[in-house]
Write an enzyme that holds these catalytic residues in place. Structure first.
Site, PDB file in Angstrom:
ATOM      1  N   LYS A  32      19.758  32.929 -13.823  1.00 56.32           N
ATOM      2  CA  LYS A  32      20.743  34.015 -13.686  1.00 56.32           C
ATOM      3  C   LYS A  32      20.268  35.039 -12.655  1.00 56.32           C
ATOM      4  O   LYS A  32      21.085  35.610 -11.916  1.00 56.32           O
ATOM      5  CB  LYS A  32      20.978  34.681 -15.042  1.00 56.32           C
ATOM      6  CG  LYS A  32      21.718  33.809 -16.042  1.00 56.32           C
ATOM      7  CD  LYS A  32      23.182  33.600 -15.664  1.00 56.32           C
ATOM      8  CE  LYS A  32      23.935  32.834 -16.736  1.00 56.32           C
ATOM      9  NZ  LYS A  32      25.343  32.641 -16.441  1.00 56.32           N
ATOM     10  N   ARG A  91      22.850  30.425 -31.878  1.00 54.43           N
ATOM     11  CA  ARG A  91      22.797  31.873 -31.743  1.00 54.43           C
ATOM     12  C   ARG A  91      22.807  32.507 -33.133  1.00 54.43           C
ATOM     13  O   ARG A  91      23.203  31.904 -34.130  1.00 54.43           O
ATOM     14  CB  ARG A  91      23.948  32.371 -30.859  1.00 54.43           C
ATOM     15  CG  ARG A  91      23.701  31.996 -29.399  1.00 54.43           C
ATOM     16  CD  ARG A  91      24.743  32.529 -28.456  1.00 54.43           C
ATOM     17  NE  ARG A  91      25.765  31.546 -28.148  1.00 54.43           N
ATOM     18  CZ  ARG A  91      26.539  31.581 -27.069  1.00 54.43           C
ATOM     19  NH1 ARG A  91      26.405  32.524 -26.181  1.00 54.43           N
ATOM     20  NH2 ARG A  91      27.462  30.655 -26.858  1.00 54.43           N
ATOM     21  N   ASP A  98      34.713  22.134 -15.679  1.00 55.98           N
ATOM     22  CA  ASP A  98      33.699  22.157 -16.741  1.00 55.98           C
ATOM     23  C   ASP A  98      33.243  20.729 -16.998  1.00 55.98           C
ATOM     24  O   ASP A  98      34.072  19.811 -16.981  1.00 55.98           O
ATOM     25  CB  ASP A  98      34.330  22.775 -18.015  1.00 55.98           C
ATOM     26  CG  ASP A  98      33.305  23.237 -19.040  1.00 55.98           C
ATOM     27  OD1 ASP A  98      32.481  22.403 -19.461  1.00 55.98           O
ATOM     28  OD2 ASP A  98      33.330  24.422 -19.410  1.00 55.98           O
ATOM     29  N   ASN A  99      31.951  20.536 -17.256  1.00 56.64           N
ATOM     30  CA  ASN A  99      31.477  19.180 -17.573  1.00 56.64           C
ATOM     31  C   ASN A  99      31.306  18.970 -19.075  1.00 56.64           C
ATOM     32  O   ASN A  99      30.766  17.953 -19.508  1.00 56.64           O
ATOM     33  CB  ASN A  99      30.159  18.866 -16.839  1.00 56.64           C
ATOM     34  CG  ASN A  99      29.029  19.763 -17.295  1.00 56.64           C
ATOM     35  OD1 ASN A  99      29.229  20.691 -18.078  1.00 56.64           O
ATOM     36  ND2 ASN A  99      27.825  19.505 -16.795  1.00 56.64           N
ATOM     37  N   TYR A 158      25.749  36.249  -0.523  1.00 52.43           N
ATOM     38  CA  TYR A 158      27.079  35.871  -0.022  1.00 52.43           C
ATOM     39  C   TYR A 158      27.915  37.109   0.268  1.00 52.43           C
ATOM     40  O   TYR A 158      28.734  37.116   1.184  1.00 52.43           O
ATOM     41  CB  TYR A 158      27.802  34.972  -1.046  1.00 52.43           C
ATOM     42  CG  TYR A 158      27.564  33.489  -0.819  1.00 52.43           C
ATOM     43  CD1 TYR A 158      26.301  32.936  -0.991  1.00 52.43           C
ATOM     44  CD2 TYR A 158      28.595  32.633  -0.454  1.00 52.43           C
ATOM     45  CE1 TYR A 158      26.080  31.580  -0.807  1.00 52.43           C
ATOM     46  CE2 TYR A 158      28.386  31.269  -0.266  1.00 52.43           C
ATOM     47  CZ  TYR A 158      27.123  30.755  -0.442  1.00 52.43           C
ATOM     48  OH  TYR A 158      26.910  29.413  -0.243  1.00 52.43           O
ATOM     49  N   PHE A 200      32.857  29.159 -25.096  1.00 52.84           N
ATOM     50  CA  PHE A 200      33.283  30.219 -26.017  1.00 52.84           C
ATOM     51  C   PHE A 200      33.986  31.368 -25.285  1.00 52.84           C
ATOM     52  O   PHE A 200      35.163  31.653 -25.535  1.00 52.84           O
ATOM     53  CB  PHE A 200      32.034  30.698 -26.787  1.00 52.84           C
ATOM     54  CG  PHE A 200      32.163  32.030 -27.438  1.00 52.84           C
ATOM     55  CD1 PHE A 200      33.237  32.327 -28.275  1.00 52.84           C
ATOM     56  CD2 PHE A 200      31.204  33.016 -27.229  1.00 52.84           C
ATOM     57  CE1 PHE A 200      33.350  33.576 -28.884  1.00 52.84           C
ATOM     58  CE2 PHE A 200      31.302  34.259 -27.825  1.00 52.84           C
ATOM     59  CZ  PHE A 200      32.392  34.542 -28.649  1.00 52.84           C
ATOM     60  N   THR A 247      27.494  38.635 -27.073  1.00 53.17           N
ATOM     61  CA  THR A 247      28.928  38.589 -27.363  1.00 53.17           C
ATOM     62  C   THR A 247      29.163  37.593 -28.494  1.00 53.17           C
ATOM     63  O   THR A 247      28.545  36.537 -28.528  1.00 53.17           O
ATOM     64  CB  THR A 247      29.690  38.161 -26.094  1.00 53.17           C
ATOM     65  OG1 THR A 247      29.517  39.181 -25.104  1.00 53.17           O
ATOM     66  CG2 THR A 247      31.163  37.976 -26.353  1.00 53.17           C
ATOM     67  N   TYR A 297      16.724  30.011 -18.166  1.00 52.31           N
ATOM     68  CA  TYR A 297      17.994  30.761 -18.220  1.00 52.31           C
ATOM     69  C   TYR A 297      17.855  32.079 -17.461  1.00 52.31           C
ATOM     70  O   TYR A 297      18.666  32.391 -16.578  1.00 52.31           O
ATOM     71  CB  TYR A 297      18.345  31.006 -19.676  1.00 52.31           C
ATOM     72  CG  TYR A 297      19.674  31.695 -19.910  1.00 52.31           C
ATOM     73  CD1 TYR A 297      20.874  31.093 -19.538  1.00 52.31           C
ATOM     74  CD2 TYR A 297      19.730  32.940 -20.547  1.00 52.31           C
ATOM     75  CE1 TYR A 297      22.094  31.717 -19.781  1.00 52.31           C
ATOM     76  CE2 TYR A 297      20.943  33.563 -20.797  1.00 52.31           C
ATOM     77  CZ  TYR A 297      22.128  32.948 -20.408  1.00 52.31           C
ATOM     78  OH  TYR A 297      23.332  33.571 -20.648  1.00 52.31           O
TER      79      TYR A 297
END
Ligand code: NAD
Length: 330
Positions: free
Chosen positions: A145, A182, A27-28, A155, A7, A171, A141
């Site tokens: 993150k 959602r 992207d898979n 890094y 999205f 969003t 999730y």
């Protein structure tokens, strides 16, 4: 861009292509769609690599910017893909960071307000560390993150990668999958079909909504800066879930009733970003009002619903789709 068939990524791709970038999406398609890739494919500067970024992948040619968006993002999706969600947040982030390091490229991580969990501080500033259950239903999730943020920071500090972390709050907008679980797609499809709007708990929990073009403007501003973040990107208009359901019902001209369902475990009670850092460092603030954004999104869902008989459950206000919104496949 990892996750560019989803999205937010689809919007971001189109804007970067319009700005003259060459964009490679990796992207898979686990939650993104082939149709989204096909629509972007007509652009001469767009290319696509179907690959799981949790596994090593090869990108040929020079890379100036890595935007790492790959991850299941809705509670329904990450509940169905718990291990995959943890792996894309950990190994996937490592591979995306390695790509940035190899090319001396800027790296932007799409993190989330979920790192704050069920927050005890309101609104949430970036220096708040959060209140996350590490073994709850949302933990795959939230913790992936949080790990991704820590790895990105490592890094930056130990491998000199030029990194930026965005914490994205709720969003919404045209291009969301109706079945992604959602709140806004659910309320909109229910209202447009004349079905009951399912509100969790008593609906007093709050959310702050950000229209997708505002979120992508923030991500692009972060990409163009050397800001490390984390930077909150989100709307300031905090609404209760019940108010949101009632607003969507009104805007849809729907006579659907509200049906209260069980509150999911660990559902955050409040959500509102403190966005002063984004304003100061990036000059960013959201510009699309909630009703305007909801109307544009409703218009789009209205066009997506297959059965003509379920459309327009009432005489709702209408708004014109922008050419970008039409290009999403309406
Ligand atoms: P989405 O599910 O629509 O898009 C995610 C994309 O990532 C999909 O195209 C999916 O196929 C891809 N993907 C997932 N795992 C992958 C893997 N292992 N390898 C390659 N590709 C993979 O979700 P979205 O709403 O577009 O979210 C994009 C990013 O923004 C996510 O990282 C999400 O966590 C973050 N974010 C979104 C929101 C929001 O409200 N939309 C809020 C906070 C954070």
């Amino acid at each position: 861009m990892t996750g560019g068939a989803g999205f937010v990524g689809t919007w971001l791709c189109r804007q970067l292509l319009d700005d003259g970038w060459h964009v490679l999406v990796v992207d898979n398609l686990v939650t993104g769609t082939r149709a989204a890739v096909d629509r972007l494919s007509c652009h001469p500067n767009f290319s696509f690599l179907e690959a799981d970024v949790a596994r090593p992948f090869l990108v040929e040619g020079a890379v100036d910017l890595v935007m790492h968006l790959a991850s299941p993002a809705s509670p329904v999706d990450y509940a169905a893909l718990p291990v995959e969600t943890m792996l894309v947040g950990s190994q996937g982030t490592m591979h995306a960071l390695d790509l940035a390091q190899l090319n001396g490229a800027r790296f932007v991580l799409a993190s989330t307000s979920e790192v704050y969990g069920d927050p005890l501080v309101h609104p949430q500033p970036e220096h708040y560390w959060g209140n996350v259950n590490p073994v709850g239903p949302r933990s795959v999730y939230d913790e992936s993150k949080r790990f991704a943020e820590a790895l990105t920071t490592a890094y930056r500090s130990s491998r000199s990668v030029d990194t930026g972390i965005a914490r994205i709050f709720n969003t919404y907008g045209p291009g969301m999958r109706a079945d992604d679980g959602r709140m806004i797609p659910a309320f909109m499809t229910q209202a447009l079909r004349g079905e009951p709007l399912t509100v969790a708990g008593d609906g007093s929990q709050t959310r702050s909504l950000c229209f997708v073009t505002d979120t992508t403007a923030g991500l692009r501003a972060l990409a163009a800066s050397s800001c490390a973040g984390p930077v909150n990107l989100g709307g300031q208009d905090e609404v209760s879930v019940l108010e949101l359901a009632e607003t969507i019902r009104r805007l849809a001209g729907s006579r659907s009733r509200i049906r209260f369902v069980d509150l999911p475990e660990d559902d955050p009670k409040v959500r509102r970003p403190d966005t002063s850092r984004a304003q100061q460092l990036l000059g960013w603030a959201p510009s699309v009002g909630v009703e305007e954004g909801l109307l544009r999104t409703l218009e789009w869902f209205d066009q997506q619903l297959a059965e003509p008989s379920t459309r327009g459950a009432g005489s709702r206000q209408r708004t014109a789709l922008t050419s970008d919104e039409s290009a999403l496949g309406a």
